[in-house]
Design a protein around this motif. Structure first.
Motif, PDB file in Angstrom:
ATOM      1  N   LEU A 108       0.832  -1.206   0.000  1.00 59.02           N
ATOM      2  CA  LEU A 108       0.000   0.000   0.000  1.00 59.02           C
ATOM      3  C   LEU A 108       0.862   1.249   0.000  1.00 59.02           C
ATOM      4  CD1 LEU A 108      -2.713   1.418   0.169  1.00 59.02           C
ATOM      5  CD2 LEU A 108      -2.719   1.040   2.637  1.00 59.02           C
ATOM      6  N   ALA A 109       1.971   1.207   0.722  1.00 59.68           N
ATOM      7  CA  ALA A 109       2.883   2.363   0.741  1.00 59.68           C
ATOM      8  C   ALA A 109       3.458   2.613  -0.644  1.00 59.68           C
ATOM      9  CB  ALA A 109       4.006   2.116   1.741  1.00 59.68           C
ATOM     10  N   GLU A 110       3.924   1.560  -1.299  1.00 61.62           N
ATOM     11  CA  GLU A 110       4.510   1.713  -2.630  1.00 61.62           C
ATOM     12  C   GLU A 110       3.492   2.218  -3.639  1.00 61.62           C
ATOM     13  OE1 GLU A 110       8.033  -1.665  -2.731  1.00 61.62           O
ATOM     14  OE2 GLU A 110       6.019  -2.213  -3.375  1.00 61.62           O
ATOM     15  N   SER A 111       2.287   1.698  -3.551  1.00 59.35           N
ATOM     16  CA  SER A 111       1.266   2.031  -4.530  1.00 59.35           C
ATOM     17  C   SER A 111       0.614   3.387  -4.288  1.00 59.35           C
ATOM     18  CB  SER A 111       0.193   0.931  -4.525  1.00 59.35           C
ATOM     19  OG  SER A 111      -0.890   1.278  -5.352  1.00 59.35           O
ATOM     20  N   ARG A 112       0.422   3.752  -3.004  1.00 60.99           N
ATOM     21  CA  ARG A 112      -0.387   4.924  -2.711  1.00 60.99           C
ATOM     22  C   ARG A 112       0.190   5.855  -1.631  1.00 60.99           C
ATOM     23  NH1 ARG A 112      -2.662   2.842  -6.510  1.00 60.99           N
ATOM     24  NH2 ARG A 112      -4.895   2.895  -7.014  1.00 60.99           N
ATOM     25  N   ALA A 131      -0.709   4.300  12.576  1.00 60.01           N
ATOM     26  CA  ALA A 131      -0.573   3.096  11.758  1.00 60.01           C
ATOM     27  C   ALA A 131      -1.735   3.034  10.780  1.00 60.01           C
ATOM     28  CB  ALA A 131      -0.549   1.847  12.633  1.00 60.01           C
ATOM     29  N   ILE A 132      -1.449   2.610   9.552  1.00 52.70           N
ATOM     30  CA  ILE A 132      -2.484   2.321   8.579  1.00 52.70           C
ATOM     31  C   ILE A 132      -2.544   0.805   8.449  1.00 52.70           C
ATOM     32  CG2 ILE A 132      -3.320   2.660   6.234  1.00 52.70           C
ATOM     33  CD1 ILE A 132      -3.157   5.221   7.906  1.00 52.70           C
ATOM     34  N   ARG A 133      -3.701   0.226   8.741  1.00 54.13           N
ATOM     35  CA  ARG A 133      -3.835  -1.230   8.738  1.00 54.13           C
ATOM     36  C   ARG A 133      -4.976  -1.666   7.839  1.00 54.13           C
ATOM     37  NH1 ARG A 133      -2.642  -2.527  15.154  1.00 54.13           N
ATOM     38  NH2 ARG A 133      -0.425  -1.968  15.066  1.00 54.13           N
ATOM     39  N   VAL A 134      -4.711  -2.714   7.082  1.00 55.03           N
ATOM     40  CA  VAL A 134      -5.682  -3.261   6.146  1.00 55.03           C
ATOM     41  C   VAL A 134      -6.223  -4.566   6.719  1.00 55.03           C
ATOM     42  CG1 VAL A 134      -6.082  -4.062   3.795  1.00 55.03           C
ATOM     43  CG2 VAL A 134      -4.435  -2.221   4.217  1.00 55.03           C
ATOM     44  N   GLY A 135      -7.541  -4.712   6.748  1.00 61.02           N
ATOM     45  CA  GLY A 135      -8.163  -5.917   7.270  1.00 61.02           C
ATOM     46  C   GLY A 135      -8.811  -5.670   8.614  1.00 61.02           C
ATOM     47  N   HIS A 164      -8.045   0.958   8.263  1.00 68.04           N
ATOM     48  CA  HIS A 164      -8.168   1.810   9.450  1.00 68.04           C
ATOM     49  C   HIS A 164      -6.890   2.612   9.680  1.00 68.04           C
ATOM     50  CE1 HIS A 164     -11.308  -1.228  10.421  1.00 68.04           C
ATOM     51  NE2 HIS A 164     -11.896  -0.216  11.040  1.00 68.04           N
ATOM     52  N   ALA A 165      -7.080   3.800  10.195  1.00 70.03           N
ATOM     53  CA  ALA A 165      -5.980   4.557  10.789  1.00 70.03           C
ATOM     54  C   ALA A 165      -6.032   4.272  12.281  1.00 70.03           C
ATOM     55  CB  ALA A 165      -6.137   6.042  10.528  1.00 70.03           C
ATOM     56  N   VAL A 166      -4.922   3.816  12.834  1.00 76.33           N
ATOM     57  CA  VAL A 166      -4.877   3.386  14.229  1.00 76.33           C
ATOM     58  C   VAL A 166      -3.949   4.302  15.011  1.00 76.33           C
ATOM     59  CG1 VAL A 166      -4.382   1.469  15.785  1.00 76.33           C
ATOM     60  CG2 VAL A 166      -5.311   1.014  13.508  1.00 76.33           C
ATOM     61  N   LEU A 167      -4.405   4.722  16.183  1.00 73.71           N
ATOM     62  CA  LEU A 167      -3.647   5.609  17.058  1.00 73.71           C
ATOM     63  C   LEU A 167      -3.421   4.924  18.399  1.00 73.71           C
ATOM     64  CD1 LEU A 167      -5.832   8.730  16.303  1.00 73.71           C
ATOM     65  CD2 LEU A 167      -3.518   8.372  15.438  1.00 73.71           C
TER      66      LEU A 167
END
Length: 303
Positions: free
Chosen positions: A102-106, A142-146, A265-268
């Motif tokens: 996700l970092a590489e793509s977006r 943190a950006i988390r997928v799922g 999600h953006a996680v804090l």
């Protein structure tokens, strides 16, 4: 910023980091400076905030009470600053983590546009497909997928990861093209071992397929490489295969059946006040996600 506010920020940093040295590194001051600030705050309050030994540092009962109030007060200060435009002059470092693909793509491109608007900012990005611990790794975001496994996290849903099923034309020419989800059972399907749903591929509308195969990987890059090598059929985020689908190196399997998307999600860190620079970055990412058809919650997957 007045002296009490500086002391409070140092206190919160020490409480979150668990040591004076780690907090000093986070803030960018010397350990001696942050120690003096904590002593000054304790004298001002007339109480001991930390219980110190040669091997450990822990909040006292008064320290835990003051932490709650300090977090609220600092959040209010940051909110007030943002209301009068000081957020445009934000500076400092945000430490964040994100999945590599996700970092590489977006995400890296999004961060680049953020830094153009805020040239005094610095982003420390840690790339990992495994969920890092925000507290022990001293991360702001943190950006988390799922699906999130820890309900104690402070999380904000910011998008959806649309997924596709893909394979190489060579594999499909050799093994045949599935026309319905049930056909996947006769194919060699590549598993992504970090996916919580495992070998069960769930489709929009309720249909599902339990798949199997002789290859699995814990990295999206490994999954993509195996698919390009013709090992089998894979399912993952659409962004992972964008270039290969555009070039024809891969093709979408079952184009009339859409896999359930995964939440992003953006996680804090729980209990930590969100400073202006972290909030500004998060708001920027939310705006970027809304405009991206592969990330937004508002649109369907391109075909």
């Amino acid at each position: 910023m007045n002296e009490i506010s500086i002391w409070m920020r140092s206190f919160v940093a020490v409480a979150n980091a668990g040591s004076f040295s780690a907090a000093a590194n986070q803030i960018g001051v010397t350990q001696s400076t942050i120690s003096k600030q904590i002593v000054g705050l304790e004298r001002h309050l007339g109480t001991q905030l930390f219980r110190r030994t040669t091997r450990s540092l822990a909040l006292t009962a008064d320290g835990m009470l003051f932490l709650e109030g300090a977090l609220r007060a600092l959040a209010a200060i940051d909110e007030a600053e943002s209301l009068v435009g000081l957020v445009t002059n934000i500076q400092g470092t945000v430490r964040m983590t994100c999945p590599l693909s996700l970092a590489e793509s977006r995400i890296i491109k999004m961060i680049g546009r953020f830094l153009e608007r805020h040239p005094k900012m610095e982003i420390d990005l840690q790339l990992s497909d495994h969920a890092l611990n925000l507290v022990s790794d001293n991360l702001d975001l943190a950006i988390r997928v799922g699906q999130l496994g820890d309900s104690r996290l402070t999380a904000r849903k910011i998008g959806m990861a649309r997924r596709v099923i893909v394979a190489s034309p060579d594999y499909l020419d050799k093994m045949g093209r599935p026309t319905k989800p049930a056909d996947l059972r006769r194919h060699n399907c590549i598993s992504y071992t970090l996916l919580s749903t495992g070998s069960r591929w769930q489709f929009v509308g309720g249909e599902a397929a339990v798949v199997s195969g002789n290859f699995r990987a814990d990295s999206p890059h490994g999954l993509r490489a195996a698919t390009l090598a013709g090992i089998g059929i894979a399912a993952n985020a659409h962004w992972l295969f964008e270039q290969e689908l555009a070039s024809g190196a891969l093709e979408i399997v079952l184009p009339n059946f859409e896999l359930l998307p995964m939440p992003i999600h953006a996680v804090l860190p729980s209990g930590r006040f969100v400073n202006a620079r972290t909030r500004a970055l998060l708001d920027h990412l939310v705006d970027e996600f809304v405009r991206d058809p592969l990330l937004s919650t508002r649109t369907s997957v391109p075909t």
